[in-house]
Design a protein around this motif. Structure first.
Motif, PDB file in Angstrom:
ATOM      1  N   THR A 143       0.856  -1.187   0.000  1.00 26.82           N
ATOM      2  CA  THR A 143       0.000   0.000   0.000  1.00 26.82           C
ATOM      3  C   THR A 143       0.888   1.231   0.000  1.00 26.82           C
ATOM      4  O   THR A 143       1.930   1.248   0.666  1.00 26.82           O
ATOM      5  CB  THR A 143      -0.895   0.016   1.252  1.00 26.82           C
ATOM      6  OG1 THR A 143      -1.751  -1.121   1.234  1.00 26.82           O
ATOM      7  CG2 THR A 143      -1.749   1.272   1.309  1.00 26.82           C
ATOM      8  N   GLY A 285      -2.744  -2.226  -2.505  1.00 27.98           N
ATOM      9  CA  GLY A 285      -3.892  -1.776  -1.726  1.00 27.98           C
ATOM     10  C   GLY A 285      -4.227  -2.672  -0.565  1.00 27.98           C
ATOM     11  O   GLY A 285      -4.877  -3.682  -0.719  1.00 27.98           O
ATOM     12  N   ASP A 286      -3.708  -2.325   0.609  1.00 32.31           N
ATOM     13  CA  ASP A 286      -4.177  -2.913   1.879  1.00 32.31           C
ATOM     14  C   ASP A 286      -4.015  -4.420   1.999  1.00 32.31           C
ATOM     15  O   ASP A 286      -4.853  -5.103   2.566  1.00 32.31           O
ATOM     16  CB  ASP A 286      -5.644  -2.548   2.110  1.00 32.31           C
ATOM     17  CG  ASP A 286      -5.801  -1.052   2.255  1.00 32.31           C
ATOM     18  OD1 ASP A 286      -6.563  -0.480   1.473  1.00 32.31           O
ATOM     19  OD2 ASP A 286      -5.153  -0.459   3.127  1.00 32.31           O
TER      20      ASP A 286
END
Length: 296
Positions: A143, A285-286
């Motif tokens: 991220t 992303g995460d």
């Protein structure tokens, strides 16, 4: 506590040594001194205990002090965290609860360590899963933490309150349970902390799933295992993760994500090359996880 006569003798010797090392003038204590350091009554006053009780502690009398008294003495004698831990070990035979250092950044030496791993994503996380340090590889593969506001870098908050983060998890239940269990274990070790309490209150008010998992009372260490993510550009990438304690910062852990195969290393090289060509991070992303397998 060990009831042998050696234990209080070690405590008294340590207290006496630290008392004589302090500079009275630096603490605003004047007067001519025939001996080095602080007087016993001065230490007792700074620790908010009686002079008689402090004298007994130095002399090995009066039984074991309470953790509260030891904390007060550590503060009064300006002890470091290592000295405070030693004080508890020789005083009552067990270490103290760790204290959270009230800093939201890491040292330049820790950052240099992170940056020395160009193909290995690595982050520094607090006991409450706030990400406060990362390297370029983490921005590319995991991220782009640098682009997020500090509150948005909390992994628990994103996992329970952000729909896109939840949707990215192939097994959200397993990941969420792991995060909550490590959060519970680490915050218990740290002790009473306002930030942890506030985070629990916030998540409890906004997520029924957090309440459900929090009431399970599970505890777990971060440990090590395998993590597979679905990267937006590289597809599936598998990392072997390991967690390391940071000396002097009991509230922090270093999380290292080592590419599991040559293919994964090649994907990290490709990510770095693409980032160099366009000048922008390409984050997944995460941490969308398809597998989490702690090792034994």
């Amino acid at each position: 506590m060990d009831s042998s006569p050696e234990q209080p003798t070690r405590l008294g010797a340590f207290l006496r040594d630290r008392r004589t090392r302090l500079d009275p003038a630096a603490l605003g204590l004047g007067g001519r001194r025939r001996t080095r350091g602080l007087r016993r009554e001065e230490v007792a006053q700074r620790a908010h205990i009686s002079t008689t009780w402090y004298t007994w502690l130095e002399q090995g009398r009066g039984g074991a002090p309470s953790p509260r008294v030891l904390d007060s003495l550590a503060d009064a004698l300006l002890m470091t965290e290592a000295e405070r831990e030693h004080l508890f070990l020789v005083g009552i035979g067990r270490p103290p609860k760790a204290r959270v250092a009230q800093r939201e950044s890491i040292s330049w030496r820790l950052q240099r360590l992170l940056d020395a791993m160009p193909l290995i994503p690595a982050t520094i996380a607090t006991s409450t899963w706030d990400i406060i340090g990362w390297n370029r590889a983490a921005r590319l593969a995991l991220t782009d933490y640098e682009a997020l506001a500090p509150d948005d870098r909390n992994i628990l908050r994103r996992m329970f309150l952000d729909p896109s983060t939840r949707a990215a998890q192939a097994d959200w239940e397993a990941v969420a349970r792991f995060l909550v269990a490590t959060f519970r274990a680490e915050t218990a070790r740290i002790g009473d902390d306002d930030h942890a309490r506030q985070l629990v209150a916030e998540l409890s008010a906004r997520s029924v799933d957090f309440v459900r998992l929090w009431t399970e009372q599970n505890v777990q260490s971060s440990g090590e295992g395998a993590k597979t993510i679905r990267h937006a550009r590289m597809g599936e990438m598998t990392f072997e993760f390991s967690s390391f304690a940071i000396d002097g910062r009991p509230d922090l852990k270093l999380m290292v994500y080592n590419p599991a195969t040559e293919r994964d290393i090649d994907k990290m090289r490709q990510l770095c090359a693409e980032s160099d060509s366009i000048g922008l991070p390409v984050g997944a992303g995460d941490l969308p996880v398809t597998e989490q397998r702690p090792t034994t």
